[in-house]
Enzyme design. Structure first.
Site, PDB file in Angstrom:
ATOM      1  N   HIS A  54     -11.132  -5.325   8.620  1.00  0.00           N
ATOM      2  CA  HIS A  54     -11.572  -5.107   7.248  1.00  0.00           C
ATOM      3  C   HIS A  54     -12.931  -4.408   7.175  1.00  0.00           C
ATOM      4  CE1 HIS A  54      -8.355  -7.876   6.217  1.00  0.00           C
ATOM      5  NE2 HIS A  54      -8.588  -7.714   4.936  1.00  0.00           N
ATOM      6  N   GLU A  87       0.801  -1.224   0.000  1.00  0.00           N
ATOM      7  CA  GLU A  87       0.000   0.000   0.000  1.00  0.00           C
ATOM      8  C   GLU A  87       0.833   1.273   0.000  1.00  0.00           C
ATOM      9  OE1 GLU A  87      -2.649  -3.271   1.222  1.00  0.00           O
ATOM     10  OE2 GLU A  87      -0.644  -2.659   1.867  1.00  0.00           O
TER      11      GLU A  87
END
Length: 819
Positions: free
Chosen positions: A595, A528
């Site tokens: 998540h 990321e």
């Protein structure tokens, strides 16, 4: 589209031995005759002169920080000054090998890199280009000061003074500095000469420089890109993630051959054997020789080698060789350039972590003294010439300092200017005029054909809701906006984890694989930081990037890039740079504590970011269209709860053609007079259900406003609503504590105080971990929570039976326990 690379199970199970290639160390051999032939006597003298002027520039900074005085000129410099006295040979040597089209990115310790790279451009550019560059930069403000007060004996002498003044004025936070004084010592740069942004975050240039190299490769631009970092940054995430992305096999295996191969990216380590005070070798790391890192990246060891940075010609020769490899598409490359800073980490650093014997030993092999003696021995320069150069340098630095500290000649910008450069507010449908590279006309795309058969409004003529299989959904709005801009802007690229072939985790990109070549739409590593960091570099180099974080929870993995890089370079550059970058962030549900978090409050807090959070297909397309034609960094939040939702609010449906949603404008989804519910993201839908229930069961006229935008946000329609209703509930899927809706509530209390009959109340998710899908109804806001909150906190609902506890006593209990 099926994958193009297969894995052979038999081959991967065969016994093998991995062999590592040799890594050269200090292999340069001096040859004065050959060096004179390559660089010329004047070129070698110029290198020595450049080393002198960089040394004097930093000596001046060191003196004023320690003593408040340089050559009798008093000044109190309040800002930082991270110096590299002793490393001048490494900087000048590198720049000897580079052209103006080559980019270097640096660190907080990069005064010498800036000056060396800019001086090289001054000597190399033709006079017309040099004049045009200086006259056109910052409306000529920097050049005017030099022409009026420090004009040179020739154009190039004036240009040299221009570089010195622009850099020092920036260090001293002056308006005529290269970045209007908003970058300062640690961020100074001058992109027209190939000196790109220097980063105060250790290792921060590692992945950003890669993005600029991607821009050059994708858009077929000249030159290479070097990330200059220190050895202390070699454990930093952006460095390693940048290397992994720079070395992806797909550049050779899947990208079009005519692009030229690997991105022209080199990691150069200015290895002075110290971080701040810690020692990477023997203490904080284990590589021994930094060049060894290359062996862990690819079979070519990144063509890594260690070179003697005390000799500028050794650095120049190695950099030239690496540049040749990079231009052939055979990168990435790595140089471990050994050097030594005789100064402390900063002037306040007494170097107590180093022994006097060590410092004396390195001082005895001072790079300027050694190089000067070498040139004298080779009959290239005389002592008289060297003395004359020293006098000239001291004079130039003294005059430059006087100009840069004069408040009349070199004033500072005010707050209004800083405000004006927080966003560029550009309207640029395309960043280049060439024809976009695509695989087929958009009209022939299979998804486009499929969408042509779908209803673009969620209800039929009788008002009955259509089945999901027959309606255009939120994810289709994302696709259409992306496809439109891909076919409009030839520089636009998109990448992230599993976006190609798969179409992204939530099918927003399904159909783009068939439309676009690999170099415009590709899978990245699970990385990321480099996904976002490289996009920052790509955008600041002149392209448009769209990158994706599969889950909002992964913002932390790209925290520096999102919080320190994306939002700040437009303003830190003084408006020189633009940042046409859209970061798509999917806000999860169903997948538990790591998540399923809405972290909108984090990005809402960061100045310089635009933040959008659509909840309908119409807004998904119109707001992404808006983001994709702008020049500002946008965090584009998308709730996974609504990817399959049809358009239920715009009765004309989602238009087939291009349109934009006005920036910062909330949408009134339902009008009412007694109560206002304001929602952000997917909570629009329970808000609408709650409004309907209150109207049908309790006779309450409820207005529902979808905020849509987090920043910027126009509060006037919100205040107008409260003038009617006097009451407000704000609903968000983010955990209640510290949520963006609390900020809205606070602002409304201030802006609409005279119209309120009750304080604005926030309904958010519980301040817990996000539980598994089977338990989400006790975590995310429900219709019953909204009704119970209205009943307990705002307006009693006749005959209402509460299902949850929303009393002040319960609130105090939660606050006391931190839950």
């Amino acid at each position: 589209m099926a994958q193009q690379i297969s894995v052979d199970p038999k081959k991967i199970r065969e016994p093998q031995v991995i062999k590592i290639k040799d890594i050269p160390v200090n292999q340069y051999k001096q040859d004065i005759k050959g060096e004179i032939k390559k660089f010329g006597k004047d070129g070698l003298k110029q290198a020595y002169y450049d080393m002198l002027i960089i040394r004097e520039f930093e000596t001046m900074l060191n003196n004023i920080k320690k003593e408040g005085n340089y050559q009798g000129i008093a000044y109190d410099h309040k800002g930082p000054a991270h110096l590299a006295i002793g490393q001048e040979s490494a900087y000048v040597g590198q720049s000897l090998a580079l052209d103006t089209d080559d980019f270097i990115f640096g660190s907080h310790r990069s005064h010498g890199e800036i000056l060396a790279k800019c001086f090289k451009a001054v000597y190399a550019m033709d006079e017309a280009s040099l004049t045009s560059t200086m006259e056109g930069f910052m409306d000529g403000d920097t050049l005017k000061v030099v022409q009026d007060h420090h004009n040179g004996s020739s154009l190039r002498d004036t240009a040299e003074n221009f570089v010195l003044y622009g850099a020092l004025a920036e260090v001293f936070a002056r308006k005529a500095g290269f970045n209007r004084g908003l970058g300062g010592s640690m961020h100074t740069f001058f992109s027209p000469f190939g000196s790109m942004p220097n980063n105060a975050i250790v290792g921060g240039s590692g992945d950003i420089a890669l993005g600029a190299a991607l821009f050059k490769r994708v858009n077929r631009k000249n030159g290479i890109v070097i990330a200059n970092i220190g050895d202390g940054s070699l454990a930093c995430g952006p460095v390693w993630e940048g290397l992994m992305m720079a070395a992806m096999d797909q550049y050779k295996t899947l990208w079009d051959k005519d692009l030229g191969g690997m991105p022209p990216y080199m990691l150069n380590i200015f290895n002075n054997f110290y971080a701040m005070g810690g020692q990477p070798v023997g203490e904080t790391m284990g590589f021994g020789t930094a060049a060894r890192m290359g062996a862990g990246v690819n079979p070519d060891n990144m063509h890594a080698e260690r070179i003697d940075g005390f000799n500028p010609l050794a650095v120049a020769e190695a950099t030239m060789r690496k540049k040749e490899l990079l231009l052939k598409g055979e990168g990435p490359a790595l140089l471990d350039t050994i050097t030594y800073r005789q100064s402390g980490h900063s002037p306040s650093d007494a170097s107590s972590y180093r022994s006097k014997d060590e410092m004396d030993a390195f001082a005895a092999m001072d790079c300027i003294v050694e190089f000067g003696d070498y040139l004298k021995a080779g009959k290239v320069i005389t002592q008289k010439e060297m003395d004359s150069m020293k006098d000239k340098v001291v004079g130039k630095i003294s005059t430059t300092m006087k100009l840069a500290i004069d408040d009349t000649i070199s004033p500072r910008v005010g707050g209004q200017f800083i405000e004006s450069v927080m966003y560029s507010m550009g309207n640029m449908p395309k960043m280049d005029d060439r024809e976009p590279e695509v695989l087929a006309p958009l009209s022939e795309n299979p998804r486009v054909k499929q969408l042509a058969r779908k209803a673009r409004y969620g209800y039929d003529e009788s008002g009955k809701k259509l089945p999901a299989s027959k309606t255009y959904a939120f994810r289709d709005g994302i696709f259409e906006a992306m496809a439109h801009r891909f076919y409009e802007d030839p520089t636009m690229i998109a990448y992230g984890e599993d976006v190609r072939d798969w179409g992204g985790a939530f099918a927003c990109y399904r159909g783009l694989t068939e439309a676009l070549p690999y170099h415009r739409f590709f899978n990245s590593p699970i990385s990321e930081a480099s996904i976002v960091g490289s996009a920052v570099g790509y955008a600041m180099a002149g392209g448009r990037a769209v990158v994706e974080l599969m889950y909002c929870d992964f913002l932390g993995r790209a925290g520096d890039e999102v919080f320190n890089q994306m939002p700040k370079w437009q303003s830190m550059s003084g408006g020189v740079l633009k940042m046409p970058l859209v970061l798509r962030v999917s806000v999860g549900a169903k997948y538990g504590a790591q998540h399923s978090q809405d972290w909108s409050a984090l990005v809402a807090h960061i100045p310089g970011l635009k933040v959008m959070f659509p909840a309908t297909p119409y807004d998904a397309k119109g707001m992404l269209n808006l983001a994709l034609r702008g020049t500002d960094p946008v965090v584009f939040l998308e709730s996974q709860k609504v990817y399959g939702e049809a358009e239920l609010f715009e009765k004309g449906g989602v238009p087939e053609g291009y349109y934009e949603v006005p920036e910062g404008e909330p949408a009134v989804r339902k009008e009412g007079n007694d109560l206002t519910i304001m929602s952000i993201g997917a909570t629009l839908y329970p808000a609408m259900d709650a409004a309907k229930l209150m109207e049908e069961k309790y006779g309450l006229s409820v207005e529902v406003i979808d905020l849509r935008f987090i920043n910027p946000l126009n509060y006037e329609p919100l205040v107008d609503s409260l003038k009617k209703t006097g009451r407000c509930v704000l609903v968000s899927d983010a955990t209640e504590r510290g949520s963006f809706t609390h900020n809205v509530a606070s602002n409304l209390t201030r802006l609409a105080f005279d119209y309120l009959d009750a304080p604005p109340v926030v309904v958010g998710s519980r301040n817990w971990i996000s539980p598994p899908a089977e338990m989400e109804e006790i975590f995310f806001p429900q219709v019953s929570w909204i009704l119970d909150t209205v009943h307990e906190q705002i307006l009693p609902l006749p005959g209402h039976t509460v299902e949850t506890v929303q009393t002040n006593g319960e609130w105090i209990r939660r606050l006391r326990l931190g839950v």
